[in-house]
Design a protein around this motif. Structure first.
Motif, short mmCIF file in Angstrom:
data_model
loop_
_atom_site.label_atom_id
_atom_site.label_comp_id
_atom_site.label_asym_id
_atom_site.label_seq_id
_atom_site.Cartn_x
_atom_site.Cartn_y
_atom_site.Cartn_z
N THR A 1 2.93 20.85 19.41
CA THR A 1 4.10 20.99 18.54
C THR A 1 3.86 22.01 17.43
N VAL A 2 2.61 22.18 17.00
CA VAL A 2 2.32 23.16 15.94
C VAL A 2 2.61 24.59 16.41
N PRO A 3 2.06 25.04 17.55
CA PRO A 3 2.43 26.39 18.00
C PRO A 3 3.92 26.50 18.35
N ALA A 4 4.51 25.41 18.83
CA ALA A 4 5.95 25.45 19.14
C ALA A 4 6.78 25.63 17.87
N ILE A 5 6.39 25.00 16.80
CA ILE A 5 7.10 25.19 15.51
C ILE A 5 6.96 26.63 15.04
N ILE A 6 5.77 27.19 15.19
CA ILE A 6 5.54 28.58 14.77
C ILE A 6 6.40 29.53 15.60
N ILE A 7 6.41 29.36 16.91
CA ILE A 7 7.21 30.22 17.78
C ILE A 7 8.69 30.06 17.48
N GLY A 8 9.13 28.83 17.25
CA GLY A 8 10.53 28.60 16.90
C GLY A 8 10.93 29.24 15.59
N ALA A 9 10.06 29.15 14.58
CA ALA A 9 10.37 29.74 13.28
C ALA A 9 10.41 31.27 13.35
N VAL A 10 9.47 31.85 14.08
CA VAL A 10 9.46 33.32 14.22
C VAL A 10 10.68 33.77 15.01
N SER A 11 11.05 33.04 16.05
CA SER A 11 12.23 33.39 16.83
C SER A 11 13.49 33.29 15.99
N LEU A 12 13.61 32.23 15.21
CA LEU A 12 14.78 32.08 14.34
C LEU A 12 14.84 33.19 13.30
N ALA A 13 13.69 33.54 12.71
CA ALA A 13 13.67 34.62 11.72
C ALA A 13 14.06 35.95 12.34
N LEU A 14 13.58 36.23 13.54
CA LEU A 14 13.97 37.47 14.22
C LEU A 14 15.45 37.48 14.57
N TYR A 15 15.95 36.35 15.05
CA TYR A 15 17.37 36.25 15.40
C TYR A 15 18.24 36.49 14.17
N LEU A 16 17.91 35.81 13.07
CA LEU A 16 18.70 35.99 11.85
C LEU A 16 18.55 37.39 11.28
N GLY A 17 17.35 37.96 11.43
CA GLY A 17 17.13 39.32 10.93
C GLY A 17 17.92 40.35 11.72
N VAL A 18 18.01 40.18 13.02
CA VAL A 18 18.74 41.14 13.85
C VAL A 18 20.25 41.01 13.64
N HIS A 19 20.74 39.79 13.49
CA HIS A 19 22.18 39.59 13.37
C HIS A 19 22.68 39.60 11.93
N SER A 20 21.82 39.93 10.97
CA SER A 20 22.28 39.98 9.60
C SER A 20 22.93 41.31 9.23
N PHE A 21 22.76 42.31 10.09
CA PHE A 21 23.34 43.61 9.79
C PHE A 21 24.62 43.82 10.52
N THR B 1 -6.63 20.45 11.01
CA THR B 1 -6.84 21.78 10.42
C THR B 1 -5.65 22.68 10.70
N SER B 2 -5.11 22.59 11.89
CA SER B 2 -3.96 23.39 12.27
C SER B 2 -2.75 23.05 11.40
N VAL B 3 -2.50 21.77 11.21
CA VAL B 3 -1.36 21.34 10.39
C VAL B 3 -1.56 21.76 8.94
N ILE B 4 -2.77 21.63 8.42
CA ILE B 4 -3.03 22.03 7.03
C ILE B 4 -2.82 23.53 6.85
N LEU B 5 -3.28 24.34 7.79
CA LEU B 5 -3.07 25.78 7.70
C LEU B 5 -1.59 26.14 7.77
N LEU B 6 -0.84 25.41 8.59
CA LEU B 6 0.59 25.66 8.68
C LEU B 6 1.28 25.29 7.37
N LEU B 7 0.87 24.19 6.77
CA LEU B 7 1.45 23.79 5.49
C LEU B 7 1.10 24.77 4.38
#
Length: 81
Positions: A61-81, A16-22
């Motif tokens: 691995t599912v919560p780790a993927i979520i945390i990694g994706a949010v961290s990457l999005a925040l990093y790219l968002g902060v350094h894009s300006f 269920t967790s993987v399906i919700l992530l997909l």
């Protein structure tokens, strides 16, 4: 015969967790402005943690993927300006 295909509660939560992530990353719903995306990602992380608590630690691995994706999005968002 039915015992052969028995699925544990941990596996059900993990699947269920993987399906919700997909659902959150499939192209028709890839618009991050929709609240349902945040809800499905949050539930996916919660179900991944519950599955890891009840069974195999590989479901972490599912919560780790979520945390990694949010961290990457925040990093790219902060350094894009």
């Amino acid at each position: 015969m039915a015992e052969r295909w028995r699925v544990t509660r941990s596996a059900k939560l993990g699947i269920t967790s993987v399906i919700l992530l997909l659902i959150a990353v499939v192209p028709p719903i890839l618009n991050w402005r929709y609240p349902i995306t945040f809800v499905s990602v949050g539930l996916s992380g919660l179900f991944g943690l519950l599955a890891a608590q009840q069974g195999s630690r590989w479901w972490l691995t599912v919560p780790a993927i979520i945390i990694g994706a949010v961290s990457l999005a925040l990093y790219l968002g902060v350094h894009s300006f």
